[in-house]
Design a protein around this motif. Structure first.
Motif, PDB file in Angstrom:
ATOM      1  N   UNK A  25      -1.905  15.419  41.530  1.00 38.87           N
ATOM      2  CA  UNK A  25      -1.376  16.370  40.553  1.00 38.87           C
ATOM      3  C   UNK A  25      -1.539  17.783  41.058  1.00 38.87           C
ATOM      4  N   UNK A  26      -0.957  18.707  40.339  1.00 38.45           N
ATOM      5  CA  UNK A  26      -1.039  20.102  40.772  1.00 38.45           C
ATOM      6  C   UNK A  26      -2.455  20.632  40.656  1.00 38.45           C
ATOM      7  N   UNK A  27      -2.785  21.527  41.560  1.00 37.48           N
ATOM      8  CA  UNK A  27      -4.113  22.123  41.578  1.00 37.48           C
ATOM      9  C   UNK A  27      -4.532  22.599  40.195  1.00 37.48           C
ATOM     10  N   UNK A  28      -3.605  23.295  39.509  1.00 31.53           N
ATOM     11  CA  UNK A  28      -3.928  23.861  38.200  1.00 31.53           C
ATOM     12  C   UNK A  28      -4.294  22.811  37.167  1.00 31.53           C
ATOM     13  N   UNK A  29      -3.834  21.564  37.356  1.00 33.74           N
ATOM     14  CA  UNK A  29      -4.126  20.494  36.399  1.00 33.74           C
ATOM     15  C   UNK A  29      -5.310  19.647  36.838  1.00 33.74           C
ATOM     16  N   UNK A  30      -5.748  19.848  38.075  1.00 36.19           N
ATOM     17  CA  UNK A  30      -6.799  18.991  38.621  1.00 36.19           C
ATOM     18  C   UNK A  30      -8.125  19.727  38.796  1.00 36.19           C
ATOM     19  N   UNK A  31      -8.073  21.066  38.888  1.00 35.08           N
ATOM     20  CA  UNK A  31      -9.271  21.796  39.304  1.00 35.08           C
ATOM     21  C   UNK A  31     -10.289  21.991  38.196  1.00 35.08           C
ATOM     22  N   UNK A  32      -9.853  21.977  36.943  1.00 37.17           N
ATOM     23  CA  UNK A  32     -10.791  22.251  35.852  1.00 37.17           C
ATOM     24  C   UNK A  32     -10.222  21.677  34.571  1.00 37.17           C
ATOM     25  N   UNK A  33     -11.058  21.418  33.585  1.00 39.05           N
ATOM     26  CA  UNK A  33     -10.555  20.828  32.344  1.00 39.05           C
ATOM     27  C   UNK A  33     -11.408  21.235  31.154  1.00 39.05           C
ATOM     28  N   UNK A  34     -10.980  20.833  29.967  1.00 38.70           N
ATOM     29  CA  UNK A  34     -11.682  21.203  28.736  1.00 38.70           C
ATOM     30  C   UNK A  34     -10.807  20.958  27.521  1.00 38.70           C
ATOM     31  N   UNK A  35     -10.225  19.753  27.421  1.00 39.88           N
ATOM     32  CA  UNK A  35      -9.248  19.544  26.347  1.00 39.88           C
ATOM     33  C   UNK A  35      -9.893  19.595  24.966  1.00 39.88           C
ATOM     34  N   UNK A  36     -11.230  19.493  24.889  1.00 45.55           N
ATOM     35  CA  UNK A  36     -11.869  19.574  23.565  1.00 45.55           C
ATOM     36  C   UNK A  36     -11.764  20.972  22.956  1.00 45.55           C
TER      37      UNK A  36
END
Ligand code: FAD
Ligand code: NAG
Ligand code: NAG
Length: 584
Positions: free
Chosen positions: A356-367
């Motif tokens: 996936x794209x870097x922007x979607x893989x590098x960090x997260x926090x859907x909460x």
């Protein structure tokens, strides 16, 4: 009966918490709460290291750089202590608390100074206001066909806040995994003379020595107004998790960091398991539109995290580690099944590698966000609910010492692996890579970072199951192997003697003196961290990591916890409940 309740809790979490799409995520509360008389600053977990509230009278919400300058001028003119905090306030130590004297202090929030993001595509540069959220920065950068190479794994942070504490992802390649090493300039607001209007904006460029002080500054050299990051042409990432045995970590970690640009390793000692993250850059042409929606940062149904917490507490009060082991094993199985939140098509995991794209893989926090919803959910640690509550220890090692640290922890584990179930229930030991940095409070050599989380009791005077074990690991890291504490995490004891661990520490202090001669941006709280001051030892101080015990009263003799030597690192002094000492 007992383990049955545990299982119910888990099923609840697994089935309801993650399969229902229609969950109402309740965004985190504002970390600054005012009640008409005073204001209180909270961190994301709702409790500082000493559990004492941070109280003050005035908070300012500037919207522009000029308003920000005027606030600093006002504080300087009126000789107030000042601190800055972002809308997230995700730092665990009390760094952003302005003073213990509410009357002469001011808090500056960047919550409303959060919109400007300017991209210079030709030169691969982005410049953002201090309060801009990392996720917004990344999305803008990706829209322009570019990528920010480094990011912490958690996206709920501001650009100025994250660099100020040395936040990092994982990489030994290029400029490395620490985000501040991608910073090529800052605008900083510092106190000035009356004729200059009491505060001025200074531009600090890439070649300026001051940048080495200002990019990782714990907020004490001035107020960052804008941050300039270097970018690279947009790229994708390809991630595979290899669940395997843990026997070779100490001999393979160097090779792993060299081989994979964004690799990491998660170690679950009680399970004898290591998970190697094979994570490499691939071109934009590679097929795949995956996302990394890390399980630990997904919204949890509030009832589910409350039932996990309740089960944890039951296990704690029964001093029975088996419940934790069961839950840790089930959780690990589930993480493996769903690839820890990697989703090939944005919805579910269908197989490795996930590209996936870097922007979607590098960090997260859907909460953090609120999709359309039916069931109440939040980040698992949201202090408004009785969900997860834990400590987070993060130690940064010289590469040459890390193998011995792992060997020592394995010795401790081998005495009784179940003692590590409590840590494995969270995320085990997360092992990441940081490259050498010029930042004075950054890492002066290529390093290895280890994070581990563990249960924190509701009450400061309640000792914890296996607390001797986590304390021994903590002291091995920070004392025996001289690891440096992550500035944004840890219990206070981790900062003891921190001055001697940074070779450019004095250069940092000199720059601080030059930029903030009146010490307006320092408080007793930030001094405690920066100067590694141990607290005055009081009854029970070791329970919360405010001290290392030297007498039984620093533990909890009335609850059966006494100050004892470590089992492997015998110089350690830990609070132990007698039965575990039968091990020696
Ligand atoms: C769930 C969770 C996951 C995390 N994951 C990671 C991770 O993967 N890697 C990692 O390295 N860290 C991680 N962290 C730590 C986090 O990256 C840092 O705490 C970060 O500093 C938080 O940013 P913030 O915007 O909330 O800063 P704040 O907490 O608001 O501030 C941090 C510091 O910066 C100062 N500051 C803020 N704004 C300014 C400004 N404009 N000018 C000057 N000083 C300023 C503050 O005074 C304070 O000292 C995590 C934390 C949590 C809670
Ligand atoms: C406001 O909060 C402070 C600190 O928590 C508390 O002492 C005070 O009583 C509160 N005042 C009002 C009016 O609620
Ligand atoms: C996973 O790691 C093990 C041990 O290092 C190795 O033998 C195996 O080939 C790896 N599997 C994959 C899919 O790379």
């Amino acid at each position: 009966m007992y383990s049955f309740r545990w299982l119910l809790g888990v099923l609840h979490l697994l089935l309801w918490g993650s399969t229902l799409q229609n969950i109402r995520a309740i965004p985190p509360r504002d970390p600054v709460q005012c009640n008409g008389t005073v204001c209180t600053l909270y961190n994301s977990y709702g409790a500082w290291g000493d559990r004492k509230d941070c109280i003050f009278k005035t908070v300012a919400y500037p919207k522009t750089e000029e308003e920000l300058r005027l606030v600093v001028a006002y504080a300087n003119k009126n000789k107030l202590k000042a601190k800055v905090v972002s809308k997230f306030s995700h730092t665990i130590p009390k760094l952003a608390c302005p003073s213990s004297r509410p009357d002469d202090s001011l808090l500056i929030s960047t919550a409303k100074y959060d919109s400007n993001i300017e991209i210079d595509s030709a030169n691969f540069i982005v410049t953002a206001d201090a309060g801009v959220a990392l996720r917004e920065l990344i999305d803008k950068v990706e829209e322009a066909g570019l990528s920010l190479v480094a990011a912490p794994y958690w996206e709920g942070v501001s650009v100025a806040g994250l660099i100020s504490t040395g936040a990092h992802g994982s990489s030994w390649w290029g400029k490395g995994g620490a985000v501040h090493d991608h910073v090529i300039g800052l605008s900083l607001i510092v106190p000035a003379s009356e004729s200059e209007g009491y505060a001025k904006v200074i531009q600090i460029g890439a070649q300026d020595q001051l940048l080495n002080a200002a990019k990782v500054s714990l907020g004490i050299v001035g107020v960052i107004s804008k941050v300039k990051f270097s970018l690279e042409p947009g790229f994708k990432r390809s991630i595979t998790y290899n669940y395997t045995g843990d026997s070779l970590i100490e001999s393979e970690f160097i090779e792993h960091g060299k081989k994979y640009e964004f690799g990491d390793i998660t170690w679950y000692p009680s399970e004898h398991r290591a998970v190697y993250r094979y994570d490499s850059r691939v071109s934009m042409d590679a097929s795949g539109d995956g996302i990394n929606d890390f399980l630990g940062f997904q919204a949890n149904e509030i009832l589910a995290s409350e039932s996990v917490r309740a089960a944890e507490k039951a296990s704690e009060s029964a001093k029975n580690v088996n419940g934790k082991c069961t839950l840790a094993a089930i959780t690990l199985g589930y993480k493996k099944l769903i690839a820890n939140g990697l989703k090939n098509n944005g919805l579910i995991f269908t197989g490795y590698p996930v590209v996936g794209r870097q922007g979607k893989m590098q960090t997260s926090g859907s909460c953090l966000y609120s999709p359309i919803t039916r069931i109440d959910s939040s980040c698992a640690w949201d202090p408004r609910y009785k969900g997860l509550f834990f400590y987070e220890s993060t130690a940064i090692f010289s590469v040459s010492k890390f193998g011995d640290f792992i060997r020592d922890v394995k010795r401790l584990r081998d005495l009784k692996p179940e003692n590590f179930c409590g840590v494995d229930l969270y995320n085990g030991f997360l092992i990441r890579y940081i490259k050498a940095s010029k930042a004075y409070l950054g890492q002066s050599e290529d390093s290895i970072v280890v994070d581990f989380n563990y249960y924190r009791a509701d009450d400061a005077s309640t000792p914890r199951l296996n607390q001797d074990v986590t304390e021994e690991v903590e002291q091995m890291a920070f004392l025996k192997y001289g690891a440096r504490p992550h500035w944004a995490k840890n219990r206070n004891l981790a900062f003891l003697n921190v001055q001697s661990k940074y070779p450019n520490y004095n250069k940092f202090l000199a720059a601080k003196k030059q930029l903030d001669p009146q010490n307006m941006f320092s408080s007793e709280w930030s001094d405690q961290i920066l100067f590694g001051k141990g607290a005055v030892k009081s009854d029970g101080c070791a329970l919360e990591g405010l001290c290392i015990c030297s007498e039984d009263r620093h533990c909890s003799p009335s609850k059966g916890y006494f100050c004892k030597p470590g089992l492997v690192y015998t110089e350690a002094r830990v609070c132990r409940y007698p039965p575990s000492s039968t091990l020696i």
